[in-house]
Design a protein around this motif. Structure first.
Motif, mmCIF file in Angstrom:
data_model
loop_
_atom_site.group_PDB
_atom_site.id
_atom_site.type_symbol
_atom_site.label_atom_id
_atom_site.label_comp_id
_atom_site.label_asym_id
_atom_site.label_seq_id
_atom_site.Cartn_x
_atom_site.Cartn_y
_atom_site.Cartn_z
ATOM 1 N N ARG A 1 8.673 -2.990 -1.811
ATOM 2 C CA ARG A 1 10.059 -2.629 -2.085
ATOM 3 C C ARG A 1 11.004 -3.491 -1.264
ATOM 4 O O ARG A 1 12.012 -3.980 -1.754
ATOM 5 N N GLU B 1 -1.056 -8.590 -0.369
ATOM 6 C CA GLU B 1 -1.620 -7.441 0.347
ATOM 7 C C GLU B 1 -2.894 -6.955 -0.327
ATOM 8 O O GLU B 1 -2.975 -6.904 -1.546
ATOM 9 N N GLU C 1 -4.154 5.227 0.019
ATOM 10 C CA GLU C 1 -2.975 5.282 0.874
ATOM 11 C C GLU C 1 -2.170 3.995 0.692
ATOM 12 O O GLU C 1 -2.558 2.942 1.171
ATOM 13 N N PHE C 2 -1.045 4.101 -0.022
ATOM 14 C CA PHE C 2 -0.281 2.895 -0.336
ATOM 15 C C PHE C 2 1.146 2.925 0.199
ATOM 16 O O PHE C 2 1.947 2.077 -0.156
ATOM 17 N N SER C 3 1.460 3.908 1.059
ATOM 18 C CA SER C 3 2.838 4.007 1.559
ATOM 19 C C SER C 3 3.327 2.699 2.137
ATOM 20 O O SER C 3 4.410 2.222 1.819
ATOM 21 N N THR C 4 2.499 2.114 3.016
ATOM 22 C CA THR C 4 2.944 0.913 3.717
ATOM 23 C C THR C 4 3.062 -0.264 2.762
ATOM 24 O O THR C 4 4.055 -0.992 2.775
ATOM 25 N N ILE C 5 2.067 -0.432 1.904
ATOM 26 C CA ILE C 5 2.116 -1.549 0.960
ATOM 27 C C ILE C 5 3.332 -1.408 0.046
ATOM 28 O O ILE C 5 4.072 -2.362 -0.188
ATOM 29 N N GLN D 1 2.675 6.136 -5.973
ATOM 30 C CA GLN D 1 3.484 5.938 -4.779
ATOM 31 C C GLN D 1 4.570 4.891 -5.033
ATOM 32 O O GLN D 1 5.657 4.942 -4.457
ATOM 33 N N ASN E 1 6.080 0.159 0.669
ATOM 34 C CA ASN E 1 7.290 -0.151 1.453
ATOM 35 C C ASN E 1 7.508 -1.656 1.554
ATOM 36 O O ASN E 1 8.620 -2.153 1.452
ATOM 37 N N LYS E 2 6.406 -2.377 1.786
ATOM 38 C CA LYS E 2 6.529 -3.839 1.900
ATOM 39 C C LYS E 2 6.968 -4.448 0.572
ATOM 40 O O LYS E 2 7.806 -5.344 0.547
#
Lengths: 294, 421
Positions: free
Chosen positions: B237, B220, B228-232, B259, B234-235
């Motif tokens: 994890r 990624e 903004e790293f929420s999505t990364i 994050q 999540n991926k």
């Protein structure tokens, strides 16, 4: 399932950050028509306020709660000074405000570098905001939850001020028809100052909030200013509810795009989407209906 | 009557506002269009007749890279001061001329040209980003001058006019992967900033993983400066990888680690190996966010060598006890001493004689003995994996048994055959 919930929350959370950054701008840009490129730097000032407050109050929890009103004041006062010294001379020359405030943004960045040094500083998150709560197995970071709540509180406060106070009535009157408002005895000068104070103050609060998720450095504002303008423009200039819808829509969509592609492509898709949307509906989600002869 | 602008008219203005902001960001990473505009061939004008000789330092003292490059400048200044106090180079005092690259590759190229042609410096030291090096390369080649570049980079380059004193990939990234494999890591997740170094590094990591039976569960990239790293996260994890390989640059690290921690990931549950976080960056990222995480470099301030103790003590004495030393700073300090050794071996300041003498020159550097490879102008280095301790310094947890020969094109690795093309 777990991932889906995590992602949905990520979208809401991103939306709340966008909303916080854009809320003040929707006042100053939306209501007053001032293109304030230094809005991001007011956020930065708020973030450094959190840092300074934390240096004198070592308890991270108390210092965060103290930082929020202090950040509002710092952002607001910076806004007042900018308004009084420069902007009031150029209310009818939006392009000039763009350039002037861009210059002010650069000055503020350099000032931050000179005062606090070029490297980022560390603002600690309080112990009660570290970690996460589980929602159906998905970890929901507490800092994100806090920012979501804070953005809703700011939004509620702003709505109350605009709809329920004499000041709010004056602001709305000036937006709808400046000349008529003036002839009715409203001091537009004073209203402008107060509007700018509140809008800039909200930037300061946003700055305090983003110290919880990102770095606090001289360039903090540049990360948010473009997104903030996008939210305001997509939501419909002058419309708080438009900004709210646009912020959460962009947040959720960006998380979805980012999840199904990559972070860079997700950002591209969002921008394409906004361009297409503004082609179809240049006035944004909502448009202001006014009888002023503008 | 007052004239006001319609709200509709504000929209294009807002677009212009955004374009201005974007242009501001773009200039930091853009490639120079006129990299060799200042270059021209001509014989050297270096004046060695007096009691001093000029050298040039080129670092970004302003702009986004100033954070990092100021530390390199300090370290170079210390080396110059020490050399002068010890009698100079071949009896001549170093006269330092410093130029600001201002975090812009075009500026680096232009200022490098000035240092060579107008100031007639005998050698130039500095540069940090790969784009600044790539911009200066044609200038140094056209003028047949010398640049000493002190930062780890993505490899795949060897100019006879540049001496690379930072690590190339086989002295940093490959040893880090060897270490992970040794620890029983079966799967990794790659996170990086979206520009040349992380993408090149990850290509190498992918090839390595394929050849060594390691699984890459995700790759990624976040835009430079992204927070903004929420999505990364999540991926990452969700992938349940054994470890994360982090090539993020700059402030994105802060957001990423905060994050990362906030969704419950830790150094114990999923360690992160970073290649861009050194002692200097730890306070900015926040010690509580990175304590216990791993780094891959060739030098740490905590190294227990006599040369390092002397270096750290001298640095703190000159710049303050709260300052730290890091890998690029050590490589910069070493580069000035290496040039001195080359000149003394050559018995001349002339570029071609220095180049001819370079191979085999050694220096007792803070990181250990380094030797210049005359073939590719890189130096031998000892890769080390470190762990960030509770004081924000980095302890060595693994070190290569011996110094590793530089191999910028990875020619000695079978699995990397397709990469160099």
């Amino acid at each position: 399932m777990e991932l889906l919930i995590g992602q949905m929350f990520a979208g809401l959370s991103l939306g709340s950050v966008l909303l916080l950054a854009a809320l003040g701008l929707s006042l100053t840009f939306g209501q007053m028509g001032v293109i304030n490129m230094a809005h991001g730097e007011f956020m930065m000032a708020g973030a450094y306020t959190a840092f300074v407050v934390q240096r004198s109050i070592s308890d991270a929890g108390i210092s965060l709660l103290v930082s929020i009103p202090v950040g509002f004041l710092v952002g607001g006062l910076l806004g007042l000074v900018l308004e009084a010294v420069l902007l009031r001379r150029m209310y009818h020359r939006p392009l000039d405000t763009l350039l002037v405030t861009f210059g002010v943004a650069l000055i503020l960045q350099q000032a931050a570098r000179d005062i606090f040094g070029a490297p980022s500083v560390d603002v600690r998150a309080p112990a009660w905001l570290q970690g996460n709560v589980e929602l159906l197995g998905a970890p929901i970071p507490l800092t994100r939850l806090f920012i979501l709540l804070l953005s809703l509180v700011c939004l509620a406060g702003l709505v109350v001020v605009l709809k329920g106070t004499p000041l709010g009535r004056r602001i709305r009157a000036v937006v709808l028809n400046r000349d008529l408002a003036e002839t009715s005895g409203i001091s537009t000068r004073r209203t402008d100052q107060l509007t700018f104070f509140i809008g800039s103050g909200l930037a300061g609060v946003a700055g305090v909030a983003v110290t919880l998720i990102g770095s606090t450095g001289p360039y903090l504002g540049t990360n948010y200013i473009v997104d903030a303008f996008l939210v305001v423009v997509a939501g419909g200039v002058g419309q708080i509810k438009g900004a709210v819808i646009a912020a959460f829509a962009l947040g959720v969509l960006q998380s979805v795009f980012e999840f199904s592609t990559t972070a860079s492509i997700g950002k591209v898709l969002i921008l394409v989407l906004i361009v297409v949307f503004l082609q179809l509906r240049p006035q944004g989600i909502f448009s202001l209906k006014t009888r002023s002869l503008a | 009557m007052r004239v006001s602008v319609t709200r509709r008219a504000l929209i294009p203005l807002a677009a212009a506002a955004m374009a201005t902001a974007l242009a501001g960001c773009g200039s930091q990473i853009s490639d120079p269009a006129s990299a060799n505009s200042t270059a021209s061939s001509g014989s050297s004008c270096v004046d060695t007749s007096g009691s001093s000789v000029k050298v040039g330092f080129i670092n970004s003292l302003s702009g986004t890279m100033a954070i990092s490059e100021n530390t390199v400048f300090d370290s170079l200044s210390l080396a110059a001061e020490e050399i002068n106090a010890a009698g100079g180079v071949m009896g001549k005092q170093l006269e330092v001329i410093s130029e600001d690259g201002a975090s812009e590759p075009t500026k680096f190229a232009e200022r490098a040209g000035k240092l060579i042609q107008q100031d007639c410096t005998a050698a130039v030291f500095g540069g940090w980003t790969s784009s600044s090096r790539k911009a200066m390369l044609p200038v140094f080649e056209a003028n047949d001058a010398l640049l000493f570049y002190p930062v780890q980079y993505e490899g795949l380059e060897a100019s006879k006019n540049i001496f690379y004193t930072g690590a190339t990939t086989n002295q940093q990234i490959i040893p880090a992967l060897d270490y992970l494999a040794e620890q029983g890591t079966k799967s990794i997740f790659l996170v990086g900033s979206d520009y040349v170094f992380p993408r090149t590094a990850n290509k190498i990591i992918q090839a390595y993983a394929k050849a060594h039976g390691m699984e890459v569960l995700g790759e990624e990239y976040a835009p430079l400066g992204s927070t903004e790293f929420s999505t990364i996260v999540n991926k990452v994890r969700d992938s349940k990888a054994d470890a994360v390989f982090n090539t993020l640059n700059g402030d994105s690290n802060v957001a990423f680690f905060r994050q990362y921690k906030s969704v419950g990931l830790t150094a114990a549950s999923m360690p992160v190996v970073s290649v861009s976080i050194a002692e200097e960056e730890v306070p900015g990222v926040g010690l509580e966010n990175v304590e216990g995480q791993l780094t891959a470099w060739d030098y740490y301030q905590t190294l227990d060598t006599p040369a390092n103790k002397k270096f750290v003590a001298a640095f703190k004495a000159k710049f303050g006890a709260d300052r730290v030393t890091s890998d690029p700073m050590e490589a910069a300090y070493t580069s000035l001493y290496l040039w001195k050794a080359m000149v003394e071996k050559a018995g001349s300041f002339e570029v071609d004689k220095v180049q001819a003498a370079a191979g085999g020159v050694t220096f007792e550097a803070p990181e250990g003995t380094v030797t210049v490879d005359g073939e590719n102008n890189h130096i031998t280095k000892t890769p080390r994996i470190g762990k960030i301790n509770s004081e924000g310094l980095i302890e060595t947890v693994w070190s290569s048994p011996k110094a590793v020969e530089p191999d910028p094109f990875l020619a000695s690795y079978d699995w990397a055959k397709d990469l160099a093309k």
